[in-house]
Enzyme design. Sequence first.
Site, mmCIF file in Angstrom:
data_model
loop_
_atom_site.group_PDB
_atom_site.id
_atom_site.type_symbol
_atom_site.label_atom_id
_atom_site.label_comp_id
_atom_site.label_asym_id
_atom_site.label_seq_id
_atom_site.Cartn_x
_atom_site.Cartn_y
_atom_site.Cartn_z
ATOM 1 N N HIS A 416 42.094 33.834 44.072
ATOM 2 C CA HIS A 416 41.747 33.358 42.736
ATOM 3 C C HIS A 416 40.434 32.577 42.710
ATOM 4 C CE1 HIS A 416 42.447 33.032 38.619
ATOM 5 N NE2 HIS A 416 43.547 32.289 38.573
ATOM 6 N N ASP A 420 39.671 36.627 38.910
ATOM 7 C CA ASP A 420 40.509 36.081 37.847
ATOM 8 C C ASP A 420 41.583 37.095 37.444
ATOM 9 O OD1 ASP A 420 39.025 33.710 37.743
ATOM 10 O OD2 ASP A 420 37.561 34.604 36.382
#
Length: 444
Positions: A416, A420
């Site tokens: 992450h 995204d």
Amino acid sequence: MSEFKIQMPKLGESVQEATITKWFIKEGDRIEEDEPLFEVATDKVDSEIPSPVDGIVKKIFYPLNALVPVGEIVAVITTEDDDSSEKTNEVVNEPEKTKVQEQKAKAEPVTVSSAVQAIEEKPVVQSEETKATRFYSPLVLSIANSEQVSLTELETIEGSGLNNRLQKKDILNYIEARKSGNSVKTPSTPNVQAKETPAPAKVSVSVSASDQIIEMDRVRKIIADHMVMSKQVSPHVTAVVEADVTNLVLWRTKVKDEFASKYGDKITYMPVFIEAVARAITEFPLLNSSVDGYKIIMHKDINIAVAVAKPDGNLVVPVIKNAEQKNLVGLTKNMNQLAEAARKNKLGVEDYQGGTFTITNFGSFRNLIGTPIINQPQVAILATGSIEKKPAVMETPTGDAIVVRHKMFLSLSYDHRIIDGALGGAFLRRIADILEEFSINREV
């Protein structure tokens, strides 16, 4: 008399050191080209290192179980029979290097005092003969010597490299902070405050008389450390989709015998999964990258690593290079060769190198869904679940109907820091779409 220096080879893009687990030769032995010299182990691979030349083993610098940095000289082979004692200009006979090599031959961690003196013949500030718990490059040791940084201080500095390795910028930042009066304290520097290093979390386990205690083998220890490191390095997010792979299942059932007869290889679902992932990566190239600090390294080649379970229960991850350039036949042959070699412990160093994305098949154990851990330094890993028959609603000319379809879950764990939810979700959905669009009339 000519000499050939044997160096510890680079065993993977993130591998900086390896352990010598077996010597096949001893000093004075005659060795032929391609005969094994020694066996090494890293967190990625166990591999035999062959001799690149014919000759006689003149010198071995490291003992069994020594941890050796990549690029270090581990042995010297003379390529002529005479045992002349003439000095050469080889690194192994340089007086400046002899001290370091003698210490390494004892399989003891190199201390700052000894290692730096071997580089610059200057004393280093050191209150006691403390042994290093990690590898320090000659450059870092040289800076430590010139700036009078003791080993005890070095041990307190947090490294930004892989596995807490101390890099040039780390020691320079430490020295700058120390000069400004904001330095951390170590046991040998009473005028500054000590830096507290938190100990790894340890769960208290009660053991009864009937319990069995099993010591992890070396490979399992390496896997455990690598998995913990990955979870610490990358913030993991996992997304899941369900794909209708009925066309793929029917196609494989129809062509598997013809495929085996024509190409001499059994076709499984994995080559199709690899093909779909490689195709999706060409559309979403950020999934084929690595993170280096605040830099994103975009890899040009799509090298798909595939997790393979070995008979001893451990896991290896060989790599299919340039997967986007291969057709289904090529992927099948490549996959079958690597899987067979993995199960027989015949994989070479090159078979593990360069992976940019990983696939793990939970479905081979009849598992539906998994949340895999990213294989560092990659940024994503795909888990494929078991293919199951399920009732599904389909539109027909006369209305909706419940039919039996072959379905599976695909789960993607991604880093992450750079990926995204929108990108990770779109990439995973694209893989599912490619599999669902598979043509049942595809020729073999």
